[in-house]
Design a protein around this motif. Structure first.
Motif, PDB file in Angstrom:
ATOM      1  N   PHE A   1      -5.853  26.693 -28.185  1.00  0.00           N
ATOM      2  CA  PHE A   1      -5.430  25.591 -27.326  1.00  0.00           C
ATOM      3  C   PHE A   1      -3.956  25.620 -26.927  1.00  0.00           C
ATOM      4  CE2 PHE A   1      -8.535  23.864 -30.468  1.00  0.00           C
ATOM      5  CZ  PHE A   1      -9.639  23.889 -29.634  1.00  0.00           C
ATOM      6  N   ILE A   2      -3.167  26.577 -27.457  1.00  0.00           N
ATOM      7  CA  ILE A   2      -1.736  26.523 -27.204  1.00  0.00           C
ATOM      8  C   ILE A   2      -1.410  26.772 -25.732  1.00  0.00           C
ATOM      9  CG2 ILE A   2      -1.129  28.957 -27.609  1.00  0.00           C
ATOM     10  CD1 ILE A   2       1.246  27.860 -29.290  1.00  0.00           C
ATOM     11  N   ASN A   3      -2.276  27.483 -25.026  1.00  0.00           N
ATOM     12  CA  ASN A   3      -2.029  27.729 -23.617  1.00  0.00           C
ATOM     13  C   ASN A   3      -2.239  26.481 -22.769  1.00  0.00           C
ATOM     14  OD1 ASN A   3      -4.805  27.953 -24.277  1.00  0.00           O
ATOM     15  ND2 ASN A   3      -5.213  28.910 -22.302  1.00  0.00           N
ATOM     16  N   GLN A   4      -2.793  25.421 -23.344  1.00  0.00           N
ATOM     17  CA  GLN A   4      -3.015  24.174 -22.626  1.00  0.00           C
ATOM     18  C   GLN A   4      -1.939  23.130 -22.891  1.00  0.00           C
ATOM     19  OE1 GLN A   4      -5.467  23.732 -20.499  1.00  0.00           O
ATOM     20  NE2 GLN A   4      -6.861  25.425 -20.952  1.00  0.00           N
ATOM     21  N   VAL A   5      -1.089  23.380 -23.874  1.00  0.00           N
ATOM     22  CA  VAL A   5      -0.134  22.361 -24.312  1.00  0.00           C
ATOM     23  C   VAL A   5       0.843  21.989 -23.210  1.00  0.00           C
ATOM     24  CG1 VAL A   5       1.741  21.866 -25.930  1.00  0.00           C
ATOM     25  CG2 VAL A   5      -0.344  22.976 -26.738  1.00  0.00           C
ATOM     26  N   THR A   6       1.339  22.981 -22.465  1.00  0.00           N
ATOM     27  CA  THR A   6       2.344  22.684 -21.433  1.00  0.00           C
ATOM     28  C   THR A   6       1.779  21.802 -20.325  1.00  0.00           C
ATOM     29  OG1 THR A   6       1.768  24.763 -20.331  1.00  0.00           O
ATOM     30  CG2 THR A   6       3.642  24.790 -21.849  1.00  0.00           C
ATOM     31  N   ASN A   7       0.480  21.824 -20.103  1.00  0.00           N
ATOM     32  CA  ASN A   7      -0.140  21.000 -19.064  1.00  0.00           C
ATOM     33  C   ASN A   7      -0.520  19.614 -19.560  1.00  0.00           C
ATOM     34  OD1 ASN A   7      -0.050  23.199 -17.230  1.00  0.00           O
ATOM     35  ND2 ASN A   7      -1.959  24.006 -18.082  1.00  0.00           N
ATOM     36  N   ASN A   8      -0.758  19.496 -20.840  1.00  0.00           N
ATOM     37  CA  ASN A   8      -1.168  18.213 -21.408  1.00  0.00           C
ATOM     38  C   ASN A   8      -0.760  18.169 -22.871  1.00  0.00           C
ATOM     39  OD1 ASN A   8      -2.529  15.875 -22.313  1.00  0.00           O
ATOM     40  ND2 ASN A   8      -4.159  16.177 -20.818  1.00  0.00           N
ATOM     41  N   GLY A   9       0.136  17.225 -23.201  1.00  0.00           N
ATOM     42  CA  GLY A   9       0.639  17.129 -24.569  1.00  0.00           C
ATOM     43  C   GLY A   9      -0.419  16.798 -25.596  1.00  0.00           C
ATOM     44  N   LEU A  10      -1.573  16.261 -25.152  1.00  0.00           N
ATOM     45  CA  LEU A  10      -2.638  15.953 -26.096  1.00  0.00           C
ATOM     46  C   LEU A  10      -3.171  17.209 -26.766  1.00  0.00           C
ATOM     47  CD1 LEU A  10      -4.418  13.728 -27.315  1.00  0.00           C
ATOM     48  CD2 LEU A  10      -6.001  14.064 -25.405  1.00  0.00           C
ATOM     49  N   PHE A  11      -3.062  18.340 -26.076  1.00  0.00           N
ATOM     50  CA  PHE A  11      -3.554  19.589 -26.666  1.00  0.00           C
ATOM     51  C   PHE A  11      -2.685  20.039 -27.836  1.00  0.00           C
ATOM     52  CE2 PHE A  11      -6.234  19.939 -22.971  1.00  0.00           C
ATOM     53  CZ  PHE A  11      -7.330  20.650 -23.445  1.00  0.00           C
ATOM     54  N   LEU A  12      -1.502  19.456 -27.989  1.00  0.00           N
ATOM     55  CA  LEU A  12      -0.698  19.781 -29.160  1.00  0.00           C
ATOM     56  C   LEU A  12      -1.382  19.271 -30.429  1.00  0.00           C
ATOM     57  CD1 LEU A  12       1.897  21.086 -30.165  1.00  0.00           C
ATOM     58  CD2 LEU A  12       3.040  18.867 -29.928  1.00  0.00           C
ATOM     59  N   VAL A  13      -2.160  18.197 -30.310  1.00  0.00           N
ATOM     60  CA  VAL A  13      -2.922  17.705 -31.459  1.00  0.00           C
ATOM     61  C   VAL A  13      -3.947  18.742 -31.895  1.00  0.00           C
ATOM     62  CG1 VAL A  13      -4.492  15.917 -32.288  1.00  0.00           C
ATOM     63  CG2 VAL A  13      -2.622  15.305 -30.738  1.00  0.00           C
ATOM     64  N   PHE A  14      -4.695  19.262 -30.933  1.00  0.00           N
ATOM     65  CA  PHE A  14      -5.718  20.258 -31.261  1.00  0.00           C
ATOM     66  C   PHE A  14      -5.077  21.540 -31.791  1.00  0.00           C
ATOM     67  CE2 PHE A  14      -7.434  18.164 -27.232  1.00  0.00           C
ATOM     68  CZ  PHE A  14      -7.908  17.071 -27.935  1.00  0.00           C
ATOM     69  N   THR A  15      -3.967  21.938 -31.170  1.00  0.00           N
ATOM     70  CA  THR A  15      -3.284  23.152 -31.606  1.00  0.00           C
ATOM     71  C   THR A  15      -2.745  23.002 -33.021  1.00  0.00           C
ATOM     72  OG1 THR A  15      -2.641  23.687 -29.337  1.00  0.00           O
ATOM     73  CG2 THR A  15      -1.376  24.720 -31.086  1.00  0.00           C
ATOM     74  N   SER A  16      -2.125  21.867 -33.314  1.00  0.00           N
ATOM     75  CA  SER A  16      -1.525  21.653 -34.633  1.00  0.00           C
ATOM     76  C   SER A  16      -2.590  21.618 -35.718  1.00  0.00           C
ATOM     77  CB  SER A  16      -0.719  20.356 -34.632  1.00  0.00           C
ATOM     78  OG  SER A  16       0.339  20.415 -33.705  1.00  0.00           O
ATOM     79  N   LEU A  17      -3.733  20.996 -35.432  1.00  0.00           N
ATOM     80  CA  LEU A  17      -4.810  20.983 -36.420  1.00  0.00           C
ATOM     81  C   LEU A  17      -5.367  22.387 -36.628  1.00  0.00           C
ATOM     82  CD1 LEU A  17      -6.665  17.687 -35.413  1.00  0.00           C
ATOM     83  CD2 LEU A  17      -5.293  18.089 -37.461  1.00  0.00           C
ATOM     84  N   ALA A  18      -5.462  23.161 -35.538  1.00  0.00           N
ATOM     85  CA  ALA A  18      -5.945  24.537 -35.656  1.00  0.00           C
ATOM     86  C   ALA A  18      -4.964  25.399 -36.441  1.00  0.00           C
ATOM     87  CB  ALA A  18      -6.174  25.127 -34.265  1.00  0.00           C
ATOM     88  N   VAL A  19      -3.671  25.113 -36.311  1.00  0.00           N
ATOM     89  CA  VAL A  19      -2.643  25.894 -37.008  1.00  0.00           C
ATOM     90  C   VAL A  19      -2.583  25.533 -38.492  1.00  0.00           C
ATOM     91  CG1 VAL A  19      -0.140  26.232 -37.214  1.00  0.00           C
ATOM     92  CG2 VAL A  19      -1.228  26.340 -34.977  1.00  0.00           C
ATOM     93  N   THR A  20      -2.693  24.236 -38.804  1.00  0.00           N
ATOM     94  CA  THR A  20      -2.533  23.798 -40.193  1.00  0.00           C
ATOM     95  C   THR A  20      -3.812  23.917 -41.022  1.00  0.00           C
ATOM     96  OG1 THR A  20      -2.969  21.508 -39.499  1.00  0.00           O
ATOM     97  CG2 THR A  20      -0.664  22.205 -39.634  1.00  0.00           C
ATOM     98  N   LEU A  21      -4.971  23.924 -40.366  1.00  0.00           N
ATOM     99  CA  LEU A  21      -6.224  23.917 -41.119  1.00  0.00           C
ATOM    100  C   LEU A  21      -6.461  25.171 -41.960  1.00  0.00           C
ATOM    101  CD1 LEU A  21      -8.751  22.444 -41.911  1.00  0.00           C
ATOM    102  CD2 LEU A  21      -9.856  23.238 -39.811  1.00  0.00           C
TER     103      LEU A  21
END
Length: 296
Positions: free
Chosen positions: A77-97
Motif C-alpha cells: 500500500f505504500i505506493n498509495q500513501v501520497t495520494n491518500n493519507g488513509l493508506f498510511l494506516v494500512f501501510t503501517s499495519l502491514a509494516v508492524t504486523l
C-alpha cells in the motif's frame, strides 16, 4: 489491587461459598492496569506509535525529491500513501504486523505469569478466592486488551500523520472500486480489529510459555524467539505443507478487506487458526498453571 478491595470481595466469596463475579471483574481491571502502568509497556507503545511517523516522513521526503514509491520491494500500500493519507494506516499495519506488533505482544504475554513469579507476587495473588483459573483468564484477557490497544496506537498514529502530511479523500480499493472516505475509514477500523485478533494465538502461546518458568526474561525471550522462528519457517517454499498451520501465515489477509466484494476465505482461515491456537495453548497454560507448585 488494594487490601480493602481484596478483603471485601473475599468476604463476599466466603459467605456465598463461591468466587464473587465482582472479584473477577476487579481482578481483570487490576491486571489490565498493571500491564499499562509498566514503563516497558509504555515504551513499547511509544515505539509502535513512532513507526507510522517514520514511514510517513520517509514517503514524504521521497515524494519531495521526485522519487517513486511503487517499487517491488516496497511495503504493501505504500505506493498509495501520497495520494491518500488513509493508506498510511494500512501501510503501517502491514509494516508492524510481521515483527513489531507481535514482539510487543510476546513481551507482555511472556511476562504475564513468569514476571509475577520472579517478582515473588504470584503466591499472594493465588491467596485470593478467585482461584488459578480466573487469575489465568484475567491475565490472558489483559493481554488481549493490550493487543487491541497496540493495534489502535499504530492505526491512530498513522491516521494522524497521514492527515498531516498527505491529502485525504475517496479511497480506491485494490480491486479498483472507489469508495467514500467514510467507507474507507470503517474498513481501516475493521482491519485494525482483524490485526488485533490475529495476535490472539501468539498471546495464548506466550501465556503458556510464561507458565513454564519463573523467569520473566526467559519467558519473553522464548516467546519472541518462537515468533522469529515461525516467521523464518514461513518463508521457505519447501515447507508449504506445514505453513498453513503457522500462526502467522494468514496475518496479511487483512488486505482482503480492501476489496469489493471482500474476499473472506483467507480471513476466515486466519480467524479459525487463531481460535485453534488460543484453544490449544490456552488449555495447555491452564493445565500447567493449575497443577503448578507455586513457591515464589
Amino acid at each position: 489491587m488494594s487490601q480493602a478491595e481484596v478483603s471485601q470481595t473475599e468476604v463476599l466469596s466466603i459467605r456465598s461459598g463461591r468466587p464473587n463475579p465482582l472479584w473477577s471483574l476487579s481482578l481483570f481491571r487490576n491486571e489490565t492496569l498493571t500491564v499499562f502502568r509498566r514503563w516497558r509497556t509504555l515504551a513499547l507503545l511509544g515505539v509502535l506509535a513512532g513507526v507510522p511517523v517514520l514511514v510517513g516522513i520517509a514517503v514524504k521526503m521521497e515524494t519531495g525529491r521526485g522519487g517513486g514509491s511503487g517499487g517491488g520491494g516496497d511495503p504493501a500500500f505504500i505506493n498509495q500513501v501520497t495520494n491518500n493519507g488513509l493508506f498510511l494506516v494500512f501501510t503501517s499495519l502491514a509494516v508492524t504486523l510481521p515483527f513489531f506488533l507481535p514482539m510487543a505482544v510476546g513481551v507482555v504475554a511472556g511476562d504475564s505469569v513468569a514476571g509475577e513469579a520472579s517478582a515473588g507476587t504470584l503466591r499472594y495473588l493465588l491467596v485470593a478466592p478467585a482461584g488459578r483459573t480466573r487469575l489465568l483468564l484475567a491475565k490472558y484477557a489483559s493481554t488481549l486488551v493490550f493487543c487491541l490497544a497496540a493495534t489502535l496506537v499504530v492505526a491512530v498514529s498513522a491516521l494522524t500523520v497521514g492527515a498531516l502530511l498527505f491529502p485525504l479523500g475517496d479511497v480506491t480499493l485494490i480491486s479498483g472500486t472507489t469508495v467514500s472516505f467514510g467507507n474507507g475509514l470503517l474498513r481501516a477500523l475493521a482491519i485494525a480489529g482483524v490485526v488485533a485478533v490475529s495476535l490472539t494465538g501468539l498471546a495464548a502461546l506466550g501465556l503458556f510459555v510464561s507458565t513454564l518458568t519463573d523467569s520473566g526474561i526467559a519467558a519473553m525471550a522464548t516467546t519472541v524467539g518462537l515468533l522469529i522462528t515461525v516467521q523464518i519457517l514461513d518463508q521457505f517454499p519447501q515447507l508449504h505443507a506445514v505453513q498453513p498451520y503457522l500462526f502467522s501465515h494468514y496475518w496479511q489477509s487483512f488486505a482482503d478487506l480492501l476489496r469489493d466484494p471482500v474476499w473472506g476465505e483467507q480471513l476466515l482461515r486466519n480467524l479459525g487458526l487463531q481460535a485453534l491456537y488460543a484453544a490449544v495453548f490456552g488449555s495447555a497454560a491452564w493445565a500447567r498453571f493449575t497443577t503448578r507448585d507455586v513457591t515464589a
